[in-house]
Design an enzyme around this catalytic site. Structure first.
Site, PDB file in Angstrom:
ATOM      1  N   LYS A  28       0.845  -1.208   0.000  1.00 43.63           N
ATOM      2  CA  LYS A  28       0.000   0.000   0.000  1.00 43.63           C
ATOM      3  C   LYS A  28       0.881   1.259   0.000  1.00 43.63           C
ATOM      4  CE  LYS A  28      -3.757  -2.508   2.234  1.00 43.63           C
ATOM      5  NZ  LYS A  28      -4.462  -2.876   3.469  1.00 43.63           N
ATOM      6  N   ASP A  43     -10.567   2.956   4.531  1.00 38.95           N
ATOM      7  CA  ASP A  43     -11.019   1.572   4.346  1.00 38.95           C
ATOM      8  C   ASP A  43     -12.550   1.490   4.370  1.00 38.95           C
ATOM      9  OD1 ASP A  43      -8.877  -0.082   3.817  1.00 38.95           O
ATOM     10  OD2 ASP A  43      -8.355  -0.360   5.928  1.00 38.95           O
ATOM     11  N   GLN A  71      -4.101  -1.652   9.886  1.00 42.66           N
ATOM     12  CA  GLN A  71      -4.090  -2.962   9.217  1.00 42.66           C
ATOM     13  C   GLN A  71      -4.646  -4.040  10.144  1.00 42.66           C
ATOM     14  OE1 GLN A  71      -3.132  -3.483   5.937  1.00 42.66           O
ATOM     15  NE2 GLN A  71      -3.866  -5.571   6.210  1.00 42.66           N
TER      16      GLN A  71
END
Ligand code: NAD
Length: 297
Positions: A70, A137, A114
């Protein structure tokens, strides 16, 4: 061996396929190029680049690889990143304090924590501490609620990526029967909501669905995200259907999806491969969300 057969490891497969194969790598590359152009405009207007803050807790090797990918993808489109790698034993309160500081930092456009996190931490609680305007997200309760109510907001990256794949492949969900297998908060539920918002008639299936095969056979758009290799066989495919395989399973050292690709491709109208289908779209949409979050800030 042809390039495609070499990549997917099944010689002759492509000759046997009647389905159009949706090339997620090419579509994701085009999306990343569009984000890069948007980032350039943002920099020209604001004198600074959008920035993504990433939080990785502990030493899970797969998570470390995902976060590194990412950060690399951000750099490629001109998005800055600030990485915070915390020790596995970090207490919840300390991670919450870091998220609060990032929420308050005007130089940070988006924040990503994460998952999964170590067992002593509450991953959902951490995610939900992220300011919804920086929730790239799309997993906070606020953004899930906004999606459920059909309001604008940041959307979860993988289902958003599937919507982009459908659009770029020229498949309009409006009025179609769509079936989603899997009802996770990360993918299945938001996928069903995005399809509903796009005017599809959606059936959301899961491990308690009584006759999954029958449901799938009705699907004009079939989206599999159960994490079960080979769950969807060729005889579950409605002729001409669009088949989107979200599953990522490692079988005998190879990555495979939830769909028996060779069998499904004989009947489907269009199908995504694994790898090279949905996977590349997730990061492309994360970049798009970070640019969108920067613009809203
Ligand atoms: P999850 O384990 O949280 O949810 C799985 C869902 O599938 C559950 O709702 C369960 O009820 C359903 N399910 C499981 N077995 C089933 C069966 N036999 N019949 C019907 N339903 C069944 O998983 P998730 O996080 O939603 O991920 C699903 C898959 O998608 C995994 O393979 C994951 O690796 C993959 N994934 C890929 C991406 C990507 O970027 N391509 C992103 C997210 C998830």
């Amino acid at each position: 061996m042809s390039e495609q057969a070499r990549v997917y490891g099944v010689p002759g497969l492509w000759k046997a396929s009647s389905a159009r194969v949706i090339d997620g790598r090419a579509i994701a590359a085009a999306e990343r190029a569009a984000v890069a152009a948007g980032v350039e405009e943002f920099v020209a207007a604001h004198g600074r680049a959008p920035a993504l803050a990433t939080i990785l807790i502990g030493e899970d090797p797969a998570s470390a690889v995902y976060v590194a990918a990412k950060i690399r993808a951000c750099a490629e489109v001109g998005i800055g990143s600030v990485h915070h790698h915390l020790p596995a034993g970090t207490p919840q309160a300390e991670v919450l304090a870091l998220i609060d500081a990032l929420n308050a930092d005007p130089a940070v456009s988006g924040i990503l924590c994460q998952l999964p996190v170590p067992d002593h931490l509450d991953g959902a609680g951490l995610t939900d501490r992220i300011d919804p305007a920086k929730d790239v997200d799309g997993l906070t309760v606020a953004n899930a609620g906004r999606l459920a109510l059909g309001l604008p907001g940041l959307r979860p990256c993988t289902p958003a990526g599937v919507m982009v794949l459908l659009a770029r492949a020229g498949i309009d969900p409006a009025g179609r029967d769509a079936v989603v297998i899997g009802r996770s908060n990360l993918f299945g539920r938001p996928m069903a909501r995005l399809l509903t918002a796009a005017d599809a008639t959606v059936t959301l299936c899961h491990r308690h669905t009584r006759d999954l095969a029958a449901a799938c056979r009705r699907a004009e758009i079939l989206i599999a995200a159960a994490g079960r290799p080979g769950l969807v066989g060729g005889d579950w495919i409605r002729p001409g259907a669009t088949v989107i395989d979200v599953g990522i399973n490692r079988v005998g050292g190879r990555l495979v999806g939830d769909v028996d690709f060779a069998a499904a491709a004989r009947l489907a109208g269009a199908i995504t491969p694994v790898p090279g289908g949905v996977g590349p779209m997730t990061i492309a949409c994360l970049l798009g969300n970070t640019l969108e979050a920067a613009g809203a800030g």
